[in-house]
Design a protein around this motif. Structure first.
Motif, PDB file in Angstrom:
ATOM      1  N   LEU A  44       0.896  -1.120   0.094  1.00 50.83           N
ATOM      2  CA  LEU A  44       0.017  -0.059  -0.024  1.00 50.83           C
ATOM      3  C   LEU A  44       0.930   1.391   0.105  1.00 50.83           C
ATOM      4  O   LEU A  44       0.707   2.391  -0.651  1.00 50.83           O
ATOM      5  N   LEU A  45       1.967   1.250   0.734  1.00 53.75           N
ATOM      6  CA  LEU A  45       3.122   2.398   0.663  1.00 53.75           C
ATOM      7  C   LEU A  45       3.407   2.549  -0.505  1.00 53.75           C
ATOM      8  O   LEU A  45       3.640   3.526  -1.160  1.00 53.75           O
ATOM      9  N   GLY A  46       3.917   1.351  -1.394  1.00 51.34           N
ATOM     10  CA  GLY A  46       4.448   1.452  -2.579  1.00 51.34           C
ATOM     11  C   GLY A  46       3.380   2.290  -3.455  1.00 51.34           C
ATOM     12  O   GLY A  46       3.661   2.884  -4.604  1.00 51.34           O
ATOM     13  N   VAL A  47       2.054   1.838  -3.526  1.00 49.94           N
ATOM     14  CA  VAL A  47       1.080   2.344  -4.315  1.00 49.94           C
ATOM     15  C   VAL A  47       0.957   3.827  -4.071  1.00 49.94           C
ATOM     16  O   VAL A  47       0.961   4.756  -5.172  1.00 49.94           O
ATOM     17  N   ALA A  48       0.963   4.485  -2.901  1.00 46.50           N
ATOM     18  CA  ALA A  48       0.799   5.618  -2.543  1.00 46.50           C
ATOM     19  C   ALA A  48       2.024   6.346  -3.031  1.00 46.50           C
ATOM     20  O   ALA A  48       1.998   7.589  -3.641  1.00 46.50           O
ATOM     21  N   LEU A  49       3.178   5.778  -2.995  1.00 42.56           N
ATOM     22  CA  LEU A  49       4.577   6.474  -3.550  1.00 42.56           C
ATOM     23  C   LEU A  49       4.262   6.745  -5.251  1.00 42.56           C
ATOM     24  O   LEU A  49       4.867   7.545  -5.739  1.00 42.56           O
ATOM     25  N   ALA A  94       4.517   0.705   7.529  1.00 43.96           N
ATOM     26  CA  ALA A  94       4.271   0.475   6.366  1.00 43.96           C
ATOM     27  C   ALA A  94       2.864   1.017   5.966  1.00 43.96           C
ATOM     28  O   ALA A  94       2.590   1.724   5.089  1.00 43.96           O
ATOM     29  N   LEU A  95       1.793   0.162   6.412  1.00 50.04           N
ATOM     30  CA  LEU A  95       0.538   0.408   6.185  1.00 50.04           C
ATOM     31  C   LEU A  95       0.038   1.753   6.758  1.00 50.04           C
ATOM     32  O   LEU A  95      -0.744   2.450   5.953  1.00 50.04           O
ATOM     33  N   ALA A  96       0.412   2.306   7.969  1.00 48.06           N
ATOM     34  CA  ALA A  96       0.005   3.505   8.161  1.00 48.06           C
ATOM     35  C   ALA A  96       0.576   4.641   7.279  1.00 48.06           C
ATOM     36  O   ALA A  96      -0.179   5.498   7.101  1.00 48.06           O
ATOM     37  N   LEU A  97       1.824   4.499   6.888  1.00 46.80           N
ATOM     38  CA  LEU A  97       2.537   5.531   6.196  1.00 46.80           C
ATOM     39  C   LEU A  97       1.983   5.425   4.593  1.00 46.80           C
ATOM     40  O   LEU A  97       1.837   6.665   4.098  1.00 46.80           O
ATOM     41  N   GLY A  98       1.472   4.345   4.342  1.00 52.62           N
ATOM     42  CA  GLY A  98       0.819   4.381   3.130  1.00 52.62           C
ATOM     43  C   GLY A  98      -0.434   5.281   3.197  1.00 52.62           C
ATOM     44  O   GLY A  98      -0.857   5.950   2.127  1.00 52.62           O
ATOM     45  N   LEU A  99      -1.100   5.127   4.102  1.00 52.79           N
ATOM     46  CA  LEU A  99      -2.656   5.693   4.499  1.00 52.79           C
ATOM     47  C   LEU A  99      -2.178   7.094   4.521  1.00 52.79           C
ATOM     48  O   LEU A  99      -3.388   7.948   3.940  1.00 52.79           O
ATOM     49  N   VAL A 100      -1.314   7.492   5.097  1.00 51.57           N
ATOM     50  CA  VAL A 100      -1.138   8.838   5.614  1.00 51.57           C
ATOM     51  C   VAL A 100      -0.656   9.654   4.097  1.00 51.57           C
ATOM     52  O   VAL A 100      -1.064  10.681   3.814  1.00 51.57           O
ATOM     53  N   VAL A 101       0.180   9.102   3.338  1.00 51.17           N
ATOM     54  CA  VAL A 101       0.563   9.754   2.117  1.00 51.17           C
ATOM     55  C   VAL A 101      -0.574   9.698   1.285  1.00 51.17           C
ATOM     56  O   VAL A 101      -0.642  10.830   0.350  1.00 51.17           O
ATOM     57  N   ILE A 102      -1.485   8.767   1.057  1.00 45.60           N
ATOM     58  CA  ILE A 102      -2.710   8.786   0.217  1.00 45.60           C
ATOM     59  C   ILE A 102      -3.480  10.023   0.698  1.00 45.60           C
ATOM     60  O   ILE A 102      -4.034  10.546  -0.027  1.00 45.60           O
ATOM     61  N   SER A 103      -3.684   9.967   2.113  1.00 44.25           N
ATOM     62  CA  SER A 103      -4.670  11.114   2.534  1.00 44.25           C
ATOM     63  C   SER A 103      -4.098  12.545   2.478  1.00 44.25           C
ATOM     64  O   SER A 103      -4.819  13.465   2.297  1.00 44.25           O
TER      65      SER A 103
END
Length: 281
Positions: A44-49, A94-103
């Motif tokens: 998910l972090l990879g998707v956000a980046l 990693a999951l939390a960072l991904g959600l933060v980046v997306i938000s």
């Protein structure tokens, strides 16, 4: 006649299951289910980046999953914490960072349900080709490192004593896991990838009499799960990714039935007889 999108989904799911099964055997043998979860959450972090940097999603997911794997190796040597504690830190971070980046990307409209649970019915011909080409490459490399990787799974010390490069085999295994996570994400989603790695392999373990046979059976059970899940999705319209995992779960539950145990005993007896025949002069 089947619709084109359904045929593409079927081919994509079969390709993913055929690769996830053999790799999942090592996940089961090494008790690394939490490691699979960690890489899946890192996806998910990879998707956000990928959205943030405007790069290819599959490439970004692979890069992040590989980075998390290397970070785990480095932290195991320096942090002084157990592997499960480190996996917990990396997974949820990693999951939390991904959600933060997306938000933070207010302009971005992302189908979170599709990311978390997959959207196999939307795969394109390019996605199918990527899954099959990448999967074939993964299986080819896995076949090359099978002996040292399996030996390291049974006993790392004995494998090193026999001159096998355990560190290299483990690193290549991590790279292969990152590749599978990247190509499987669109099929079953971030949260269900580990299920397709673990459940078919656990089902195959009930019937297999050897490691190679277990790898083949895991791939077969994965493919059957995909066919049953997509069939259920077409008939009753549940979400395809979860339906595939539920089908895999049903096969595992059936493997625990009395009839399956009887088949398991007969197969074990035949295998023992074959071994005894091999030792007779």
């Amino acid at each position: 006649m089947l619709d084109d999108f359904f045929v593409r989904a079927l081919f994509a799911g079969i390709g993913m299951a055929a690769v996830a099964g053999p790799l999942g055997c090592f996940i089961v043998w090494r008790r690394l289910a939490y490691y699979g979860d960690t890489l899946a959450h890192a996806a998910l972090l990879g998707v956000a980046l990928a959205f943030l940097l405007e790069i290819n999603v599959t490439l970004a997911v692979f890069a992040v999953a590989l980075f998390v794997s290397l970070a785990l190796l480095a932290l195991e040597r320096r942090a002084g914490l157990s592997s499960d504690a480190l996996l917990g830190i990396l997974s949820h971070s990693a999951l939390a960072l991904g959600l933060v980046v997306i938000s933070t990307m207010a302009w971005l409209r992302v189908d979170l349900m599709g990311l978390l649970f997959g959207d196999i019915l939307s795969v394109s011909r390019i996605d199918v080709a990527l899954i099959w080409i990448g999967g074939a490459a993964v299986l080819a490399v896995l076949a090359l490192i099978w002996r040292p990787l399996f030996a390291a799974t049974v006993s790392p010390e004995l494998a090193e004593a026999e001159g096998m490069n355990v560190t290299k085999a483990n690193f290549i295994f991590m790279v292969l896991m990152a590749v599978v996570i990247a190509i499987a994400m669109k099929v079953v989603g971030v949260l269900l990838i580990t299920a397709m790695l673990v459940i078919p392999a656990a089902t195959a373990r009930r019937f297999a009499t050897g490691p190679e046979q277990m790898a083949i059976l895991a791939a077969i059970f994965g493919v059957v799960s995909v066919c049953l899940g997509l069939g259920a999705s077409r008939l009753w319209d549940p979400q395809s990714g979860p339906a595939i995992v539920v089908a895999a779960l049903c096969l595992f539950v059936l493997s625990l039935s009395p009839l399956a145990r009887l088949v398991d005993r007969r197969r074990t007896a035949r295998a023992n007889d074959a071994r005894e025949e091999g030792f007779r002069p």
